[in-house]
Motif scaffolding. Structure first.
Motif, PDB file in Angstrom:
ATOM      1  N   ALA A 105       0.831  -1.204   0.000  1.00  0.00           N
ATOM      2  CA  ALA A 105       0.000   0.000   0.000  1.00  0.00           C
ATOM      3  C   ALA A 105       0.867   1.256   0.000  1.00  0.00           C
ATOM      4  O   ALA A 105       0.614   2.209  -0.749  1.00  0.00           O
ATOM      5  N   TYR A 106       1.917   1.234   0.801  1.00  0.00           N
ATOM      6  CA  TYR A 106       2.781   2.414   0.931  1.00  0.00           C
ATOM      7  C   TYR A 106       3.547   2.684  -0.370  1.00  0.00           C
ATOM      8  O   TYR A 106       3.819   3.832  -0.717  1.00  0.00           O
ATOM      9  N   ALA A 107       3.850   1.611  -1.092  1.00  0.00           N
ATOM     10  CA  ALA A 107       4.612   1.743  -2.335  1.00  0.00           C
ATOM     11  C   ALA A 107       3.820   2.446  -3.431  1.00  0.00           C
ATOM     12  O   ALA A 107       4.404   2.911  -4.416  1.00  0.00           O
ATOM     13  N   GLN A 108       2.501   2.542  -3.292  1.00  0.00           N
ATOM     14  CA  GLN A 108       1.694   3.223  -4.307  1.00  0.00           C
ATOM     15  C   GLN A 108       1.970   4.719  -4.351  1.00  0.00           C
ATOM     16  O   GLN A 108       1.646   5.387  -5.330  1.00  0.00           O
ATOM     17  N   GLY A 109       2.522   5.271  -3.256  1.00  0.00           N
ATOM     18  CA  GLY A 109       2.882   6.677  -3.247  1.00  0.00           C
ATOM     19  C   GLY A 109       1.737   7.633  -2.992  1.00  0.00           C
ATOM     20  O   GLY A 109       1.888   8.842  -3.210  1.00  0.00           O
ATOM     21  N   ARG A 110       0.600   7.132  -2.567  1.00  0.00           N
ATOM     22  CA  ARG A 110      -0.555   7.982  -2.287  1.00  0.00           C
ATOM     23  C   ARG A 110      -0.801   8.137  -0.784  1.00  0.00           C
ATOM     24  O   ARG A 110      -1.846   8.624  -0.376  1.00  0.00           O
ATOM     25  N   GLY A 111       0.160   7.713   0.020  1.00  0.00           N
ATOM     26  CA  GLY A 111      -0.065   7.694   1.452  1.00  0.00           C
ATOM     27  C   GLY A 111      -0.901   6.484   1.825  1.00  0.00           C
ATOM     28  O   GLY A 111      -1.394   5.746   0.960  1.00  0.00           O
ATOM     29  N   VAL A 134       8.868   6.296   8.868  1.00  0.00           N
ATOM     30  CA  VAL A 134       7.653   6.565   8.105  1.00  0.00           C
ATOM     31  C   VAL A 134       6.940   7.769   8.727  1.00  0.00           C
ATOM     32  O   VAL A 134       6.688   7.780   9.930  1.00  0.00           O
ATOM     33  N   PRO A 135       6.602   8.791   7.953  1.00  0.00           N
ATOM     34  CA  PRO A 135       5.875   9.944   8.511  1.00  0.00           C
ATOM     35  C   PRO A 135       4.450   9.549   8.895  1.00  0.00           C
ATOM     36  O   PRO A 135       3.707   9.006   8.075  1.00  0.00           O
ATOM     37  N   LEU A 159       9.275  10.233  19.036  1.00  0.00           N
ATOM     38  CA  LEU A 159       9.941   9.432  18.012  1.00  0.00           C
ATOM     39  C   LEU A 159       9.626   9.921  16.602  1.00  0.00           C
ATOM     40  O   LEU A 159      10.005   9.272  15.624  1.00  0.00           O
ATOM     41  N   GLY A 160       8.945  11.058  16.508  1.00  0.00           N
ATOM     42  CA  GLY A 160       8.687  11.648  15.200  1.00  0.00           C
ATOM     43  C   GLY A 160       7.239  11.624  14.753  1.00  0.00           C
ATOM     44  O   GLY A 160       6.905  12.188  13.712  1.00  0.00           O
ATOM     45  N   LYS A 179      -1.182  13.201   0.640  1.00  0.00           N
ATOM     46  CA  LYS A 179      -0.676  13.593  -0.673  1.00  0.00           C
ATOM     47  C   LYS A 179       0.852  13.639  -0.682  1.00  0.00           C
ATOM     48  O   LYS A 179       1.493  13.373  -1.711  1.00  0.00           O
ATOM     49  N   GLU A 180       1.441  13.937   0.479  1.00  0.00           N
ATOM     50  CA  GLU A 180       2.895  13.976   0.600  1.00  0.00           C
ATOM     51  C   GLU A 180       3.495  12.597   0.874  1.00  0.00           C
ATOM     52  O   GLU A 180       4.702  12.476   1.080  1.00  0.00           O
ATOM     53  N   GLY A 181       2.641  11.558   0.892  1.00  0.00           N
ATOM     54  CA  GLY A 181       3.125  10.198   1.093  1.00  0.00           C
ATOM     55  C   GLY A 181       3.147   9.740   2.530  1.00  0.00           C
ATOM     56  O   GLY A 181       3.761   8.714   2.843  1.00  0.00           O
ATOM     57  N   GLY A 182       2.460  10.452   3.428  1.00  0.00           N
ATOM     58  CA  GLY A 182       2.448  10.080   4.832  1.00  0.00           C
ATOM     59  C   GLY A 182       1.383   9.049   5.160  1.00  0.00           C
ATOM     60  O   GLY A 182       0.601   8.618   4.311  1.00  0.00           O
TER      61      GLY A 182
END
Length: 322
Positions: A105-111, A134-135, A159-160, A179-182
């Protein structure tokens, strides 16, 4: 301010004391709270009785509620311990299944939108993502006094992880973060704001928050479940679920932002998936479901629900407490 000072004192104690001592004290206090007739104990028993299909006074329900109050305080200890030097190593040792679902899911780049529940150490699984770089953003309830909210945000965010106080612009903030991939995490088993969507949980009518579902449908980001678990030895684990399909064929909505006209049926399908997922996770071990407010009305009592016409489906919907 007395409450804030008490939290700060507890945080200092957790930072200095051995972890085993903090956990032992949390378990002892949880047992003590389970013996005192309070609204909190009554709510936990009432919720668990529905989940377990038993009467609130049943011995199994009473024992499960005792464990739930222990888990509540153990989670609180972990929250205050995020800043400890040994906390990242504790998180890395936790076993997490379903990474393939998250990674794809994360690899799709849409968050990614993650929906979770007040179940087990749910926050610790999210911290695992932060440790990996990961943000992560979580919308959080506003607290009084505001300084207490700032303190809790500082504790959980060491931890961020980013914690966003709920407000009119929260939905837009979460959408921009995706949108920023978070990764946005929405706890979805309690309709705090009271404007959720009618749903069914354990055969009873409830309302559930739709922020996570609507966020995924409006942005095209994949939506997964994420749950933590603490076994009797104190070992923490967790897992990610397969992506929600919203009534479509698996993979059919990958990267698709649904138009407004198609939101309503997709929301209904998503709510069915959400309800079934919550039931499955909670039934795994009801004693780890820590909702301290009543979720269900008495059997046979009508539960007020918002009008379907009043459920918001615009870009700012669900942007508050969920």
């Amino acid at each position: 301010m007395l409450k804030l000072q008490a939290y700060r004192m507890l945080a200092r104690l957790v930072a200095l004391a051995p972890r085993s001592a903090s956990y032992a004290l949390a378990r002892w206090c949880g047992t003590l709270f389970s013996l005192v007739p309070t609204r909190r104990r009554a709510a936990v028993r009432a919720n668990l009785s529905v989940a377990m299909g038993l009467q609130p006074g049943d011995r199994k329900v009473r024992m499960a509620s005792r464990m739930a109050l222990r888990h509540w305080l153990l989670n609180f200890v972990d929250l205050l311990a995020v800043g400890r030097a040994d906390f990242p190593s504790l998180i890395r040792r936790s076993k997490v299944d379903g990474w393939e679902h998250f990674n794809q899911a994360y690899a799709q780049g849409r968050g990614v939108v993650l929906v979770s529940a007040h179940f087990g150490p749910y926050d610790t699984l999210v911290q695992r993502l932060a440790v990996r770089g990961v943000p992560v953003l979580i919308p959080v309830e506003k607290l009084d006094p505001p300084a207490l909210l700032d303190f809790m945000r500082a504790c959980r965010g060491k931890l961020g992880m980013r914690l966003e106080p709920v407000g009119m612009k929260t939905f837009a903030v979460m959408a921009a973060f995706l949108k920023e991939g978070g990764v946005v995490v929405v706890v979805s088993d309690r309709d705090i704001q009271g404007n959720g969507e009618p749903a069914e949980l354990f055969g009873r009518s409830v309302t559930l928050p739709i922020a996570g579902l609507l966020l995924a449908l409006r942005t095209g980001a994949p939506l997964l479940g994420a749950f933590g678990f603490r076994d009797r030895s104190g070992t923490i684990s967790g897992h990610f679920t397969a992506p929600f399909t919203f009534g479509l064929e698996p993979g059919a909505r990958a990267g698709i932002r649904l138009p407004i006209g198609e939101l309503r049926p997709a929301l209904r399908a998503g709510l069915r998936e959400l309800g079934m997922m919550l039931e499955r996770e909670i039934r795994h071990d009801p004693s780890q479901w820590v909702v301290l407010q009543p979720m269900f009305h008495a059997a046979g009592a009508a539960r007020p629900v918002p009008s379907r016409a009043a459920v918001p489906v615009t870009s700012d919907a669900g942007g508050t407490r969920a």
